[in-house]
Each structure stands twice: as structure tokens, then as C-alpha cells.
Design a protein around this motif. Structure first.
Motif, PDB file in Angstrom:
ATOM      1  N   THR A   1      15.882-111.098 -73.160  1.00 27.08           N
ATOM      2  CA  THR A   1      17.140-111.142 -72.667  1.00 27.08           C
ATOM      3  C   THR A   1      17.201-110.970 -70.846  1.00 27.08           C
ATOM      4  O   THR A   1      17.704-111.753 -70.429  1.00 27.08           O
ATOM      5  N   ASP A   2      16.470-110.103 -70.812  1.00 30.94           N
ATOM      6  CA  ASP A   2      16.377-109.626 -69.311  1.00 30.94           C
ATOM      7  C   ASP A   2      15.679-110.841 -68.516  1.00 30.94           C
ATOM      8  O   ASP A   2      16.115-111.206 -67.516  1.00 30.94           O
ATOM      9  N   GLN A   3      14.533-111.372 -69.177  1.00 26.71           N
ATOM     10  CA  GLN A   3      13.878-112.447 -68.516  1.00 26.71           C
ATOM     11  C   GLN A   3      14.579-113.819 -68.400  1.00 26.71           C
ATOM     12  O   GLN A   3      14.658-114.537 -67.236  1.00 26.71           O
ATOM     13  N   ALA A   4      15.396-113.987 -69.520  1.00 25.91           N
ATOM     14  CA  ALA A   4      16.329-115.085 -69.238  1.00 25.91           C
ATOM     15  C   ALA A   4      17.282-115.199 -68.219  1.00 25.91           C
ATOM     16  O   ALA A   4      17.364-115.969 -67.552  1.00 25.91           O
ATOM     17  N   LEU A   5      17.867-113.993 -68.209  1.00 18.73           N
ATOM     18  CA  LEU A   5      18.884-113.677 -67.115  1.00 18.73           C
ATOM     19  C   LEU A   5      18.498-113.568 -65.682  1.00 18.73           C
ATOM     20  O   LEU A   5      18.771-114.260 -64.824  1.00 18.73           O
ATOM     21  N   GLY A   6      17.170-112.904 -65.573  1.00 21.46           N
ATOM     22  CA  GLY A   6      16.474-112.921 -64.478  1.00 21.46           C
ATOM     23  C   GLY A   6      16.283-114.473 -63.576  1.00 21.46           C
ATOM     24  O   GLY A   6      16.246-114.796 -62.366  1.00 21.46           O
ATOM     25  N   GLU A   7      15.818-115.034 -64.713  1.00 21.22           N
ATOM     26  CA  GLU A   7      15.213-116.576 -64.271  1.00 21.22           C
ATOM     27  C   GLU A   7      16.697-117.022 -63.674  1.00 21.22           C
ATOM     28  O   GLU A   7      16.589-117.868 -62.784  1.00 21.22           O
ATOM     29  N   LEU A   8      17.742-117.039 -64.574  1.00 15.71           N
ATOM     30  CA  LEU A   8      18.833-117.779 -63.889  1.00 15.71           C
ATOM     31  C   LEU A   8      19.486-117.137 -62.704  1.00 15.71           C
ATOM     32  O   LEU A   8      19.958-118.099 -61.715  1.00 15.71           O
ATOM     33  N   LEU A   9      19.309-116.036 -62.269  1.00 17.65           N
ATOM     34  CA  LEU A   9      19.732-115.473 -61.144  1.00 17.65           C
ATOM     35  C   LEU A   9      18.944-115.993 -59.882  1.00 17.65           C
ATOM     36  O   LEU A   9      19.237-115.879 -58.659  1.00 17.65           O
ATOM     37  N   GLU A  10      17.683-116.442 -60.105  1.00 21.58           N
ATOM     38  CA  GLU A  10      16.812-117.242 -59.128  1.00 21.58           C
ATOM     39  C   GLU A  10      17.201-118.530 -58.824  1.00 21.58           C
ATOM     40  O   GLU A  10      16.822-119.246 -57.782  1.00 21.58           O
ATOM     41  N   SER A  11      18.164-119.111 -59.606  1.00 24.46           N
ATOM     42  CA  SER A  11      18.289-120.581 -59.550  1.00 24.46           C
ATOM     43  C   SER A  11      19.698-120.944 -58.799  1.00 24.46           C
ATOM     44  O   SER A  11      20.609-119.855 -58.449  1.00 24.46           O
ATOM     45  N   ILE A  12      19.955-121.846 -58.380  1.00 21.61           N
ATOM     46  CA  ILE A  12      21.095-122.473 -57.793  1.00 21.61           C
ATOM     47  C   ILE A  12      22.459-122.338 -58.571  1.00 21.61           C
ATOM     48  O   ILE A  12      22.428-123.075 -59.667  1.00 21.61           O
ATOM     49  N   LEU A  13      23.338-121.658 -58.479  1.00 19.97           N
ATOM     50  CA  LEU A  13      24.500-121.758 -59.224  1.00 19.97           C
ATOM     51  C   LEU A  13      25.716-122.412 -58.903  1.00 19.97           C
ATOM     52  O   LEU A  13      26.589-122.764 -59.522  1.00 19.97           O
ATOM     53  N   VAL A  14      25.931-122.615 -57.265  1.00 24.72           N
ATOM     54  CA  VAL A  14      27.361-123.026 -57.081  1.00 24.72           C
ATOM     55  C   VAL A  14      27.407-124.335 -57.416  1.00 24.72           C
ATOM     56  O   VAL A  14      26.495-125.219 -57.675  1.00 24.72           O
ATOM     57  N   GLY A  15      28.436-125.004 -58.072  1.00 22.78           N
ATOM     58  CA  GLY A  15      28.680-126.297 -58.517  1.00 22.78           C
ATOM     59  C   GLY A  15      28.595-126.349 -59.896  1.00 22.78           C
ATOM     60  O   GLY A  15      28.883-127.600 -60.523  1.00 22.78           O
ATOM     61  N   ARG A  16      27.805-125.523 -60.515  1.00 24.64           N
ATOM     62  CA  ARG A  16      27.339-125.909 -62.009  1.00 24.64           C
ATOM     63  C   ARG A  16      28.653-125.221 -62.890  1.00 24.64           C
ATOM     64  O   ARG A  16      29.294-124.360 -62.514  1.00 24.64           O
ATOM     65  N   THR A  17      28.564-125.745 -63.990  1.00 28.86           N
ATOM     66  CA  THR A  17      29.761-125.284 -65.041  1.00 28.86           C
ATOM     67  C   THR A  17      29.426-124.115 -65.846  1.00 28.86           C
ATOM     68  O   THR A  17      28.402-123.934 -66.074  1.00 28.86           O
ATOM     69  N   GLU A  18      30.355-123.328 -66.360  1.00 27.50           N
ATOM     70  CA  GLU A  18      30.192-122.284 -67.106  1.00 27.50           C
ATOM     71  C   GLU A  18      29.140-122.701 -68.568  1.00 27.50           C
ATOM     72  O   GLU A  18      28.392-121.957 -68.826  1.00 27.50           O
ATOM     73  N   ARG A  19      29.769-123.914 -68.718  1.00 30.45           N
ATOM     74  CA  ARG A  19      29.195-124.765 -70.100  1.00 30.45           C
ATOM     75  C   ARG A  19      27.580-124.887 -69.789  1.00 30.45           C
ATOM     76  O   ARG A  19      26.920-124.408 -70.887  1.00 30.45           O
ATOM     77  N   HIS A  20      27.262-125.563 -68.722  1.00 29.35           N
ATOM     78  CA  HIS A  20      25.951-125.600 -68.603  1.00 29.35           C
ATOM     79  C   HIS A  20      25.149-124.526 -68.323  1.00 29.35           C
ATOM     80  O   HIS A  20      23.975-124.467 -68.865  1.00 29.35           O
ATOM     81  N   LEU A  21      25.724-123.548 -67.653  1.00 31.15           N
ATOM     82  CA  LEU A  21      24.910-122.178 -67.430  1.00 31.15           C
ATOM     83  C   LEU A  21      24.539-121.595 -68.809  1.00 31.15           C
ATOM     84  O   LEU A  21      23.699-120.927 -69.047  1.00 31.15           O
TER      85      LEU A  21
END
Length: 368
Positions: free
Chosen positions: A154-174
Motif C-alpha cells: 500500500t505504501d508503495q502504490a501511494l508513494g508512486e502516485l505522489l510522484e505523478s502529475i495530479l492536476v486535471g485528473r479525476t478522483e475516479r481515475h486516480l
């Protein structure tokens, strides 16, 4: 592991015998898996005078995510595809000479209960209650090891998300991306439906992701967990998107962080469930947020994501060592958003270092 499952079944058999029942029927899937090692869909476990047997529906294909059944356990598929394993178990118990059968009434439907009585009219059906759930509260070290790996995934999955571009993406997509990353890192699947909440949605417990897009200045709250070999963990974090946090965001975050820390520090063997809840709730209540708080501060985790104990104001009982729980206070301000911070920990005595934190992603208020 076969010996472990045999010991667990022996403990259940002893408890049944203490209340005058020589046989027990376990039908709740998580309880079946706890006692049998695996739980094919629809299977039930009969502990009876004729030996223990796992009765499963016919033609149900095996899935590794359902676990591996104890090799010492007899497995009996039903001869007919439309048969009910619970009814077949009652009939078998009656024919084996059992006078009473303890069943999980909280899991069986009324119709199923009646059908069992009709095939074995001389068999007295008693209530097993939450006996198996009570056995499951304290985990052994192998169970905790599975939870530890689930937390690492779980920590790995969340950590990778934090390194990606988030602005403009939907809650559902994330949310979908997080669940894919969990599987990529070795999870059997998500422990529960992943929650991603942005802006005015942030801080809500178990928010269902929508098509709202992430905007600069938003709070972003994420709650997710991995399912690893049946064991489930939970983590929740809140971040700010793309800019320096506003004063109100810092103030709210610091408050929830302090409440979460107070709850974590209260996790000691012998602590009352309600006292752990009170440690976190008192800070939020004193700051004027008492009216909108969740009915609990945390709960047990294991083969289910929400199991005993409940850390709530009216909860009865005290913590034991080796009990994994969440501590997850949060505040949501309608129309503005909010903060949730959630960890999975294992209760340990002070001599062993105190509560063991399984989910280690930073709790610093990051601007992503």
C-alpha cells in the motif's frame, strides 16, 4: 500452517463443548478461511463428531485469492450444482449422531436456517454467536507478517502516485490507478473500494470517487489498502495540490494530526477501546468539530477490513497485544474540504517498543 488451522479448530470445538454443543457449522467466509486456510465461494465448515469437513458447492473453480485449504481437512463438493452446503452440513451432522449444532445465526438467512431444520428435524440448532470473530481478534505473528506486507504494498502504490502529475485528473481515475498499482506490487486486490476525494469532497470518510478533477489549492484525501493473502490493511493521507497550503489548511491539518497521534499513543495493552477513541476525539471536539465526527476513531483489521475491536465512545472491552487496528480521525468542513489521517498499527507492549506502525508513508503536509 496445517497445525495452526487444526489448533484454531480445536479452540472452537472446546468453546462449543463448554456450552453443550458437539458440532459447529461455520458459514461466514472470513471465519471459514480463518479455520480452514481457504474459503472457496459458498463453502461452509462443519466441525462434528465424524470429523471436520469443508463442504463446497459443485463446480466452483479455485482462485488463489481464496486461500489454500488445509491439507489435513476433508473437502466434500456437493453432488448437485444447486445444492446448499449449509443444508448438506446440517444433514451430515444429524446423520453423524450430533444432537445439537451451533450455527452462525448472524450470517445465515431465515430461509436457510429453516431449510437446515427441515432436513435434520431432531438436530437442535443453537447460536454460535461471534465466537470465531472473537478468536480472530488477536493475531499470530504469521498473520501480522501478512498485514505487514499488505502495508508495504500500500505504501508503495501511494508513494508512486505522489510522484505523478495530479492536476486535471479525476478522483475516479486516480482511484483506479491506485488499485492497479496495488495489484502490480503483489496484492490480491484492494482491501476495500479505494477512496480519492478532492477539494470540497476531501476529509469525508469512504468518499466514493467522482468525476471531479483535481485543482490547484485543493486538499486531496486518499484512503486505500491492499489485500495480501486475505489480510487487509488501511492507510489514509491528505495532501495539498500544487501550492503552499493556506493558513486554514495548515491549522486543520495540524489539529487532525495531533488527534491521530494521541490515538496512536493510546494503543497499549489493557487500554479500554473507548479510551483510545476519547484520546483522539477529545482534541477535535474541543476545537469545535465534535458534531461532524465519525462514530468511531478506528477498528480492527485482518481477514476483513472492518472487524473487532471497534474504537468507539460506547465500545466495551480492552486491547490485547498483537491486535491490529486503525487510527483514523478526520474532519470535514462542508463546502471547503477537510483532512483524514489513517494508519494501521499493531498493539505491542511498551517493552517491545509500543505500537508497531505498519503504514509508514509520511504524514507531513506535502504540497504536490
Amino acid at each position: 500452517m496445517s497445525e495452526v488451522y487444526a489448533v484454531r479448530r480445536g479452540l472452537l470445538r472446546d468453546r462449543c463443548a463448554a456450552v453443550g454443543s458437539a458440532a459447529a457449522l461455520v458459514s461466514r467466509p472470513a471465519n471459514v478461511r480463518y479455520l480452514a486456510g481457504g474459503a472457496p465461494p459458498g463453502a461452509v465448515l462443519l466441525l462434528g463428531p465424524g470429523g471436520d469437513v469443508l463442504i463446497s458447492p459443485r463446480d466452483r473453480g479455485g482462485d488463489p485469492a481464496d486461500g489454500r485449504t488445509d491439507d489435513r481437512l476433508r473437502v466434500s463438493p456437493l453432488p448437485a450444482s444447486d445444492g446448499d452446503p449449509a443444508v448438506a452440513a446440517a444433514e451430515l451432522a444429524g446423520s453423524s449422531g450430533a444432537e445439537s449444532l451451533a450455527v452462525e445465526e448472524h450470517h445465515l438467512t431465515v430461509a436457510r436456517h429453516r431449510a437446515m431444520g427441515s432436513v435434520a428435524p431432531r438436530l437442535r440448532l443453537a447460536d454460535l454467536g461471534a465466537t470465531v470473530e472473537q478468536l480472530r481478534v488477536v493475531k499470530d505473528e504469521e498473520e501480522i507478517a501478512c498485514l505487514r506486507i499488505a502495508a508495504e504494498i500500500t505504501d508503495q502504490a501511494l508513494g508512486e502516485l505522489l510522484e505523478s502529475i495530479l492536476v486535471g485528473r479525476t478522483e475516479r481515475h486516480l482511484a483506479l490507478e491506485l488499485e492497479r498499482r496495488l495489484v502490480d506490487h503483489g496484492a490480491d486486490g484492494p482491501a476495500f473500494a479505494t477512496s480519492v476525494a478532492t477539494g470540497p469532497n476531501s476529509g469525508q470518510g469512504r468518499h466514493r470517487p467522482s468525476d471531479r478533477r483535481v485543482e490547484e489549492g485543493d486538499f486531496l484525501s486518499v484512503c486505500l489498502g491492499a489485500n495480501y493473502r486475505g489480510y487487509r490493511c488501511e492507510i489514509g493521507r491528505t495532501f495539498v495540490i500544487g501550492t503552499t497550503p493556506a493558513d486554514w489548511q495548515i491549522e486543520l491539518y495540524d489539529l487532525v494530526f495531533a488527534a491521530q497521534r494521541a490515538g496512536r499513543e493510546a494503543l497499549v495493552p489493557g487500554a479500554a477501546y473507548r479510551d483510545v477513541d476519547r484520546a483522539a476525539r477529545h482534541l477535535l471536539d474541543s476545537a469545535g468539530h465534535g458534531g461532524g465526527l465519525a462514530p468511531w476513531t478506528g477498528h480492527g483489521v485482518g481477514l476483513e477490513i472492518d472487524e473487532d475491536p471497534q474504537l468507539a465512545p460506547a465500545a466495551m472491552g480492552k486491547l490485547d497485544a498483537c491486535v491490529p487496528v486503525t487510527v483514523e480521525p478526520g474532519v470535514h468542513l462542508p463546502g471547503r474540504g477537510g483532512v483524514r489521517i489513517d494508519d494501521t498499527l499493531v498493539v505491542r507492549p511498551e517493552a517491545d517498543g509500543g505500537p508497531e506502525l505498519l503504514t509508514i508513508t509520511t504524514k507531513e503536509l506535502l504540497a504536490l
